[in-house]
Design a protein around this motif. Structure first.
Motif, mmCIF file in Angstrom:
data_model
loop_
_atom_site.group_PDB
_atom_site.id
_atom_site.type_symbol
_atom_site.label_atom_id
_atom_site.label_comp_id
_atom_site.label_asym_id
_atom_site.label_seq_id
_atom_site.Cartn_x
_atom_site.Cartn_y
_atom_site.Cartn_z
ATOM 1 N N LEU A 124 52.371 70.352 34.247
ATOM 2 C CA LEU A 124 52.947 69.272 35.055
ATOM 3 C C LEU A 124 51.866 68.239 35.357
ATOM 4 O O LEU A 124 50.846 68.566 35.962
ATOM 5 C CB LEU A 124 53.486 69.822 36.380
ATOM 6 C CG LEU A 124 54.689 70.743 36.306
ATOM 7 C CD1 LEU A 124 54.985 71.327 37.683
ATOM 8 C CD2 LEU A 124 55.904 69.988 35.777
ATOM 9 N N ALA A 125 52.083 67.004 34.961
ATOM 10 C CA ALA A 125 51.133 65.928 35.241
ATOM 11 C C ALA A 125 51.277 65.478 36.690
ATOM 12 O O ALA A 125 52.391 65.231 37.159
ATOM 13 C CB ALA A 125 51.376 64.754 34.299
ATOM 14 N N LEU A 126 50.142 65.365 37.379
ATOM 15 C CA LEU A 126 50.132 64.927 38.772
ATOM 16 C C LEU A 126 49.222 63.715 38.915
ATOM 17 O O LEU A 126 48.453 63.380 38.013
ATOM 18 C CB LEU A 126 49.682 66.073 39.674
ATOM 19 C CG LEU A 126 50.598 67.310 39.630
ATOM 20 C CD1 LEU A 126 49.993 68.455 40.419
ATOM 21 C CD2 LEU A 126 51.980 66.978 40.152
ATOM 22 N N ASP A 127 49.309 63.052 40.078
ATOM 23 C CA ASP A 127 48.621 61.780 40.282
ATOM 24 C C ASP A 127 47.116 61.877 40.507
ATOM 25 O O ASP A 127 46.400 60.916 40.246
ATOM 26 C CB ASP A 127 49.241 61.023 41.457
ATOM 27 C CG ASP A 127 50.640 60.531 41.134
ATOM 28 O OD1 ASP A 127 50.953 60.332 39.942
ATOM 29 O OD2 ASP A 127 51.426 60.354 42.084
ATOM 30 N N ASP A 128 46.623 63.005 41.027
ATOM 31 C CA ASP A 128 45.190 63.131 41.270
ATOM 32 C C ASP A 128 44.795 64.596 41.428
ATOM 33 O O ASP A 128 45.648 65.482 41.479
ATOM 34 C CB ASP A 128 44.747 62.312 42.491
ATOM 35 C CG ASP A 128 45.497 62.661 43.762
ATOM 36 O OD1 ASP A 128 45.675 63.863 44.051
ATOM 37 O OD2 ASP A 128 45.907 61.730 44.470
#
Length: 143
Positions: free
Chosen positions: A76-80
């Motif tokens: 899962l790609a997250l913002d930071d």
């Protein structure tokens, strides 16, 4: 219809699994939830279908993977980086296991793992947007 992914996962305890995914920030879609399945929404394009073992076995004759094995790893790609850490900590606090694989920090990308209560591996990660967009090379972002 836009392109979407529905990840189907067999779970031993549907209410427990639903609480776990809710704690991670997934929203339940009651339209596709009943006593045999729960539809958990991550985004407009990503849905996780939690299926009781009998429901799962209605889709395939193949056996459910035994505890301790891996059938897939879901990233899962997250913002930071902080969001990566928060998701893993939330998962561990709600019945999951943090860092079943060692955390990886490549400078331009940071990832950790969380094992859900049924043994499914999730890999929340962050990637530097400049690197992901091809604007920077690994040596420019700390690797």
């Amino acid at each position: 219809m836009s392109r979407m992914i529905f990840v189907n996962l067999p779970v031993a305890d549907l209410p427990h699994a639903t609480r776990f995914y809710t704690a991670l920030g997934f929203a339940n879609n009651p339209q596709f939830t009943d006593e045999t399945a729960a539809c958990m929404v991550w985004s407009d394009a990503i849905y996780v279908m939690l299926l009781t073992h009998p429901k799962w076995q209605g889709f395939t004759t193949r056996p459910i993977c035994p505890q301790g094995s891996s059938e897939v790893s879901l990233a899962l790609a997250l913002d930071d980086r902080a969001e990566v850490d928060k998701l893993v900590e939330l998962g561990a606090a709600h019945g999951g296991t943090a860092d079943v694989n060692p955390p990886e920090d490549h400078g331009f990308m940071y990832q950790r793992t969380i094992l859900d209560p049924d043994g499914h591996v999730w890999e929340p990660f962050w990637m530097d947007p400049a690197f992901a967009g091809g604007e920077a090379k690994t040596e420019e972002v700390g690797q």
